[in-house]
Scaffold this motif. Structure first.
Motif, PDB file in Angstrom:
ATOM      1  N   UNK A  75     -51.300  16.538 -39.566  1.00  0.00           N
ATOM      2  CA  UNK A  75     -51.288  17.702 -40.451  1.00  0.00           C
ATOM      3  C   UNK A  75     -50.158  18.653 -40.059  1.00  0.00           C
ATOM      4  N   UNK A  76     -49.964  18.840 -38.766  1.00  0.00           N
ATOM      5  CA  UNK A  76     -48.896  19.724 -38.295  1.00  0.00           C
ATOM      6  C   UNK A  76     -47.529  19.171 -38.646  1.00  0.00           C
ATOM      7  N   UNK A  77     -47.352  17.853 -38.542  1.00  0.00           N
ATOM      8  CA  UNK A  77     -46.071  17.246 -38.908  1.00  0.00           C
ATOM      9  C   UNK A  77     -45.747  17.512 -40.381  1.00  0.00           C
ATOM     10  N   UNK A  78     -46.764  17.342 -41.238  1.00  0.00           N
ATOM     11  CA  UNK A  78     -46.537  17.574 -42.663  1.00  0.00           C
ATOM     12  C   UNK A  78     -46.208  19.019 -42.973  1.00  0.00           C
ATOM     13  N   UNK A  79     -46.957  19.934 -42.377  1.00  0.00           N
ATOM     14  CA  UNK A  79     -46.690  21.356 -42.607  1.00  0.00           C
ATOM     15  C   UNK A  79     -45.373  21.773 -41.981  1.00  0.00           C
ATOM     16  N   UNK A  80     -45.032  21.137 -40.858  1.00  0.00           N
ATOM     17  CA  UNK A  80     -43.756  21.439 -40.223  1.00  0.00           C
ATOM     18  C   UNK A  80     -42.577  21.039 -41.090  1.00  0.00           C
ATOM     19  N   UNK A  81     -42.720  19.919 -41.803  1.00  0.00           N
ATOM     20  CA  UNK A  81     -41.644  19.471 -42.690  1.00  0.00           C
ATOM     21  C   UNK A  81     -41.421  20.474 -43.823  1.00  0.00           C
ATOM     22  N   UNK A  82     -42.519  20.995 -44.374  1.00  0.00           N
ATOM     23  CA  UNK A  82     -42.387  22.020 -45.408  1.00  0.00           C
ATOM     24  C   UNK A  82     -41.743  23.287 -44.853  1.00  0.00           C
ATOM     25  N   UNK A  83     -42.139  23.657 -43.646  1.00  0.00           N
ATOM     26  CA  UNK A  83     -41.555  24.841 -43.017  1.00  0.00           C
ATOM     27  C   UNK A  83     -40.068  24.637 -42.736  1.00  0.00           C
ATOM     28  N   UNK A  84     -39.701  23.425 -42.305  1.00  0.00           N
ATOM     29  CA  UNK A  84     -38.286  23.139 -42.027  1.00  0.00           C
ATOM     30  C   UNK A  84     -37.442  23.317 -43.284  1.00  0.00           C
TER      31      UNK A  84
END
Length: 329
Positions: free
Chosen positions: A265-274
C-alpha cells in the motif's frame, strides 16, 4: 545528562563528538545499510523496548552516513531518510508513556536533517522517473535540456546534503541521542518499567494506529492530494509501529501478511506522491523558461496518464487493508 539553564544540551557535551565520517575514497562505494530487525521479548518493559528501538533507528542512520561516498549515494540517502522517519515515528509513538526535552530535541533535529536529505532524494527519484518518457520522446534537444536542468539541481542538493552530514551538528545529534538513551534521559510512567509492559503498550498503540489509518484512508482513490498525504503519513506510522513491535507476537504468518500489505500500500501511495512532487520540480524548472519546456509538458502528460494506474491500486489497497486481521489481536 549535563544541560544548560534553558534545558538544552550544554556546550561541554556538544563539543565532544567528532564529525560523522563520510567515505570519500575513489574505491567502489560500499553497500548501503538497511534497517536491522528489532528483536524484543514479551517480558521486556516498554523502557527497554524504547531504548532498543531508538538505538536501532540511530544505528541505521549513522551506518549510512559512514557509507555515503562524496560523488553519489542515492540509496544511502534514501536509507538515511527512512532511518530518520522511523526515529521520529518511534519518539512520537512513545510520547504517551515516555518523553522529555532530549527526545523532543532529537525529533526536531531528525526532521531538519530529513528535509535536507529530502531535496537530494526528490531529484534522484525524479531522474529515475524520466527514463520512461525519455525512451518515448527520443533524443530531442528539449529533453537533453530537461535532463541537464535536473542534474544541476540534483548536484546542488547533494552538495547541501554532504555539507550538512559532515557538520558538527549532525555528529552532535547522534552523540547526544546516544547519551540520552544510555542514561534513560526521559520522563516515564512507572508502569512502563514493569516486565511485559512493552507488549501491553504495543497492543494498544497498534490498535490506535490501525484505526487512524482506516479512517484516513477511507475512499483513498478519490481523496484530495492533501487528504491522501495525511493517509500516507498514517500508513507510515502504522507500518513502522508494526515493524517495531512485531517480534512480541508469535503468529509470524499473520505478521508477514500485515506488513506485506502495508508495504504494498505504501509503495502505491508513494508512486502517486512521487508524481505530485515531480510536477512541483517541473514547476521549478519551467520557471527558467528555455529549451526544456517542450519536454516538461510531455512529461507532465506522461505522469498524468500513469496516475490512473495509481488510483486503481489505491482502491485495491483500501479493500485489502480492511480485510487484514491484526496480528496482535
Amino acid at each position: 545528562m549535563k544541560r544548560s539553564a534553558n534545558g538544552g544540551i550544554s556546550p561541554a557535551v556538544r563539543a565532544r563528538p567528532a564529525p560523522l565520517r563520510i567515505v570519500t575514497s575513489e574505491a567502489p562505494p560500499p553497500a548501503f545499510a538497511k534497517a536491522k530487525e528489532i528483536s524484543l521479548s514479551p517480558d521486556d518493559s516498554l523502557e527497554e523496548a524504547a531504548a532498543r528501538i531508538f538505538s536501532a533507528s540511530l544505528d541505521h542512520f549513522a551506518a549510512n552516513v559512514a557509507l555515503m561516498p562524496a560523488s553519489d549515494a542515492a540509496e544511502s540517502v534514501h536509507q538515511m531518510r527512512v532511518a530518520l522517519r522511523r526515529l521520529r515515528a518511534a519518539i512520537g509513538l512513545m510520547r504517551a508513556a515516555l518523553d522529555g526535552p532530549a527526545l523532543e530535541t532529537a525529533r526536531e533535529e531528525a526532521k531538519a536533517l530529513a528535509n535536507v536529505l529530502g531535496a537530494a532524494r526528490n531529484w534522484d527519484v525524479f531522474g529515475d522517473m524520466l527514463k520512461g518518457p525519455r525512451e518515448v520522446f527520443g533524443s530531442d534537444p528539449s529533453f537533453d535540456a530537461l535532463l541537464a536542468a535536473v542534474e544541476r539541481r540534483r548536484a546542488r542538493a547533494y552538495r547541501d546534503a554532504r555539507k550538512t552530514l559532515a557538520s558538527p551538528q549532525a555528529a552532535q545529534f547522534v552523540e547526544a541521542l546516544r547519551l540520552a538513551i544510555a542514561q534513560r534521559d526521559w520522563r516515564i510512567d512507572e508502569n512502563m518499567r514493569a516486565a511485559g509492559s512493552a507488549r501491553d503498550f504495543a497492543s494498544e498503540a497498534l490498535t490506535r494506529l490501525r484505526k487512524r489509518l482506516l479512517k484516513k484512508s477511507r475512499g483513498l482513490a478519490t481523496l484530495s492530494p492533501e487528504a491522501r498525504h495525511q493517509a500516507r503519513i498514517a500508513l507510515k506510522k502504522a507500518r513502522y509501529g508494526a515493524e517495531f513491535f512485531y517480534s512480541l507476537y508469535p503468529d509470524r504468518k499473520a505478521t508477514r501478511a500485515y506488513l506485506r500489505a502495508l508495504e504494498d500500500m505504501q509503495d502505491g501511495m508513494g508512486a502517486l506522491n512521487d508524481m505530485a512532487v515531480a510536477n512541483s520540480l517541473l514547476d521549478d524548472i519551467d520557471a527558467e523558461g528555455g529549451a526544456a519546456l517542450r519536454a516538461s509538458a510531455f512529461t507532465r502528460g506522461w505522469f498524468a496518464h500513469a496516475a490512473c494506474a495509481g488510483v486503481a491500486h489505491a482502491e485495491k489497497s483500501e479493500k485489502r487493508l480492511k480485510e487484514l486481521e491484526p496480528f496482535w489481536a
